[in-house]
Design a protein around this motif. Sequence first.
Motif, PDB file in Angstrom:
ATOM      1  N   LEU A 231      28.390 -12.106  -9.951  1.00 52.01           N
ATOM      2  CA  LEU A 231      29.782 -11.826 -10.282  1.00 52.01           C
ATOM      3  C   LEU A 231      29.870 -10.594 -11.165  1.00 52.01           C
ATOM      4  O   LEU A 231      28.987 -10.345 -11.987  1.00 52.01           O
ATOM      5  N   ASP A 232      30.953  -9.841 -11.006  1.00 52.71           N
ATOM      6  CA  ASP A 232      31.200  -8.643 -11.806  1.00 52.71           C
ATOM      7  C   ASP A 232      32.246  -8.975 -12.862  1.00 52.71           C
ATOM      8  O   ASP A 232      33.404  -9.243 -12.544  1.00 52.71           O
ATOM      9  N   PHE A 233      31.813  -8.964 -14.110  1.00 49.19           N
ATOM     10  CA  PHE A 233      32.674  -9.261 -15.248  1.00 49.19           C
ATOM     11  C   PHE A 233      33.126  -7.948 -15.874  1.00 49.19           C
ATOM     12  O   PHE A 233      32.751  -7.609 -16.988  1.00 49.19           O
TER      13      PHE A 233
ATOM     14  N   GLY B 253      32.395  -4.714 -15.011  1.00 50.17           N
ATOM     15  CA  GLY B 253      31.322  -3.734 -15.159  1.00 50.17           C
ATOM     16  C   GLY B 253      29.982  -4.352 -15.509  1.00 50.17           C
ATOM     17  O   GLY B 253      28.948  -3.705 -15.388  1.00 50.17           O
ATOM     18  N   THR B 254      29.971  -5.592 -15.955  1.00 53.88           N
ATOM     19  CA  THR B 254      28.732  -6.302 -16.230  1.00 53.88           C
ATOM     20  C   THR B 254      28.516  -7.326 -15.129  1.00 53.88           C
ATOM     21  O   THR B 254      29.378  -8.181 -14.897  1.00 53.88           O
ATOM     22  N   GLN B 255      27.374  -7.207 -14.448  1.00 50.17           N
ATOM     23  CA  GLN B 255      27.076  -8.141 -13.370  1.00 50.17           C
ATOM     24  C   GLN B 255      26.108  -9.212 -13.866  1.00 50.17           C
ATOM     25  O   GLN B 255      25.097  -8.901 -14.487  1.00 50.17           O
ATOM     26  N   LEU B 256      26.454 -10.473 -13.562  1.00 50.52           N
ATOM     27  CA  LEU B 256      25.604 -11.610 -13.896  1.00 50.52           C
ATOM     28  C   LEU B 256      25.449 -12.483 -12.663  1.00 50.52           C
ATOM     29  O   LEU B 256      26.414 -12.697 -11.921  1.00 50.52           O
ATOM     30  N   LYS B 257      24.246 -13.006 -12.480  1.00 50.39           N
ATOM     31  CA  LYS B 257      24.026 -13.987 -11.429  1.00 50.39           C
ATOM     32  C   LYS B 257      24.343 -15.354 -12.031  1.00 50.39           C
ATOM     33  O   LYS B 257      23.759 -15.759 -13.028  1.00 50.39           O
ATOM     34  N   ILE B 258      25.272 -16.054 -11.408  1.00 59.91           N
ATOM     35  CA  ILE B 258      25.663 -17.385 -11.845  1.00 59.91           C
ATOM     36  C   ILE B 258      25.048 -18.376 -10.865  1.00 59.91           C
ATOM     37  O   ILE B 258      25.139 -18.194  -9.640  1.00 59.91           O
ATOM     38  N   GLY B 259      24.454 -19.431 -11.393  1.00 56.33           N
ATOM     39  CA  GLY B 259      23.828 -20.424 -10.527  1.00 56.33           C
ATOM     40  C   GLY B 259      24.325 -21.828 -10.818  1.00 56.33           C
ATOM     41  O   GLY B 259      24.755 -22.131 -11.931  1.00 56.33           O
ATOM     42  N   SER B 260      24.286 -22.664  -9.787  1.00 53.71           N
ATOM     43  CA  SER B 260      24.587 -24.087  -9.917  1.00 53.71           C
ATOM     44  C   SER B 260      23.452 -24.845  -9.257  1.00 53.71           C
ATOM     45  O   SER B 260      23.064 -24.549  -8.124  1.00 53.71           O
ATOM     46  N   PHE B 261      22.943 -25.847  -9.966  1.00 58.59           N
ATOM     47  CA  PHE B 261      21.750 -26.555  -9.507  1.00 58.59           C
ATOM     48  C   PHE B 261      21.818 -28.005  -9.956  1.00 58.59           C
ATOM     49  O   PHE B 261      22.315 -28.304 -11.041  1.00 58.59           O
ATOM     50  N   GLN B 262      21.333 -28.895  -9.096  1.00 58.90           N
ATOM     51  CA  GLN B 262      21.136 -30.288  -9.498  1.00 58.90           C
ATOM     52  C   GLN B 262      19.748 -30.691  -9.070  1.00 58.90           C
ATOM     53  O   GLN B 262      19.395 -30.620  -7.890  1.00 58.90           O
ATOM     54  N   GLY B 263      18.963 -31.106 -10.041  1.00 61.19           N
ATOM     55  CA  GLY B 263      17.568 -31.442  -9.790  1.00 61.19           C
ATOM     56  C   GLY B 263      17.364 -32.890  -9.398  1.00 61.19           C
ATOM     57  O   GLY B 263      18.278 -33.709  -9.416  1.00 61.19           O
ATOM     58  N   ASP B 264      16.150 -33.191  -9.050  1.00 61.68           N
ATOM     59  CA  ASP B 264      15.729 -34.535  -8.670  1.00 61.68           C
ATOM     60  C   ASP B 264      15.828 -35.454  -9.882  1.00 61.68           C
ATOM     61  O   ASP B 264      15.154 -35.232 -10.882  1.00 61.68           O
ATOM     62  N   PRO B 265      16.640 -36.515  -9.807  1.00 64.59           N
ATOM     63  CA  PRO B 265      16.813 -37.386 -10.965  1.00 64.59           C
ATOM     64  C   PRO B 265      15.709 -38.423 -11.133  1.00 64.59           C
ATOM     65  O   PRO B 265      15.670 -39.119 -12.142  1.00 64.59           O
ATOM     66  N   PHE B 266      14.808 -38.534 -10.160  1.00 61.77           N
ATOM     67  CA  PHE B 266      13.861 -39.632 -10.158  1.00 61.77           C
ATOM     68  C   PHE B 266      12.414 -39.244 -10.429  1.00 61.77           C
ATOM     69  O   PHE B 266      11.630 -40.069 -10.858  1.00 61.77           O
ATOM     70  N   ARG B 267      12.048 -37.991 -10.146  1.00 61.38           N
ATOM     71  CA  ARG B 267      10.634 -37.602 -10.227  1.00 61.38           C
ATOM     72  C   ARG B 267      10.476 -36.396 -11.144  1.00 61.38           C
ATOM     73  O   ARG B 267      10.764 -35.265 -10.735  1.00 61.38           O
ATOM     74  N   PRO B 268      10.013 -36.625 -12.381  1.00 57.60           N
ATOM     75  CA  PRO B 268       9.867 -35.511 -13.331  1.00 57.60           C
ATOM     76  C   PRO B 268       8.987 -34.386 -12.814  1.00 57.60           C
ATOM     77  O   PRO B 268       9.261 -33.216 -13.077  1.00 57.60           O
ATOM     78  N   ASP B 269       7.947 -34.690 -12.042  1.00 59.28           N
ATOM     79  CA  ASP B 269       7.080 -33.627 -11.528  1.00 59.28           C
ATOM     80  C   ASP B 269       7.835 -32.750 -10.529  1.00 59.28           C
ATOM     81  O   ASP B 269       7.652 -31.542 -10.498  1.00 59.28           O
ATOM     82  N   TRP B 270       8.716 -33.329  -9.728  1.00 60.13           N
ATOM     83  CA  TRP B 270       9.534 -32.545  -8.804  1.00 60.13           C
ATOM     84  C   TRP B 270      10.528 -31.693  -9.580  1.00 60.13           C
ATOM     85  O   TRP B 270      10.793 -30.554  -9.213  1.00 60.13           O
ATOM     86  N   ARG B 271      11.125 -32.265 -10.645  1.00 65.89           N
ATOM     87  CA  ARG B 271      12.060 -31.487 -11.469  1.00 65.89           C
ATOM     88  C   ARG B 271      11.371 -30.254 -12.017  1.00 65.89           C
ATOM     89  O   ARG B 271      11.941 -29.164 -12.024  1.00 65.89           O
ATOM     90  N   TYR B 272      10.136 -30.418 -12.464  1.00 64.76           N
ATOM     91  CA  TYR B 272       9.387 -29.284 -12.998  1.00 64.76           C
ATOM     92  C   TYR B 272       9.185 -28.216 -11.918  1.00 64.76           C
ATOM     93  O   TYR B 272       9.418 -27.034 -12.135  1.00 64.76           O
TER      94      TYR B 272
END
Length: 189
Positions: free
Chosen positions: A137-139, A141-160
């Motif tokens: 997104l361009d704010f 003149g300043t560009q930032l990459k915005i992300g949305s993520f939802q990780g695995d709620p059950f396996r900590p090794d997968w979250r990592y």
Amino acid sequence: MITRHGTYNLFNLSIPQSDEEKERYARLVGTIRSLDVHSLAVQEVLGHTPEDAGRLLQQLADDTGLSCMTAPNPASGAPAMPAIAASQHGYPDKNGVSRGNYHVGILRNPEVQPVPGGWRAYNGAPDFWHALATLVLDFGGTQLKIGSFQGDPFRPDWRYNEARRVTSAFLGQEGLLGMDEVPPLCGRC
């Protein structure tokens, strides 16, 4: 320019059908409006297909005064579309009927412009439990990459491992990530 960013797990948001769901949706809309954000990462947008989830994200954007549209991609010729990334994990309602798959998306203030070619959907399996969406997104003149993520709620090794993949999506670009299911910070957690 001072900007405000947020993340919001919408907890199984589907197109409201019952009176209770409509009341909940109205509360979500009010909460999002009160945030007065420039960008908002959202998780758990439900839809049987990415297109269904995109329609719900568009409805939410319209109702909150935000936008969810990407910019057209000049390299591929892809048109603007809702900023929604798909997953493969469905959600059964109280009657056992599938209410669709979990998706993640990005909402933005209409004054903040998406950068052409700056949209990327990392759709679910096998790389992610749910998904990762990124939008540059361009704010003013300043560009930032915005992300949305939802990780695995059950396996900590997968979250990592997912967290490592998410990090690689931001290499070489300043950005912000809104997420759910934060991985533990230490091996003893």
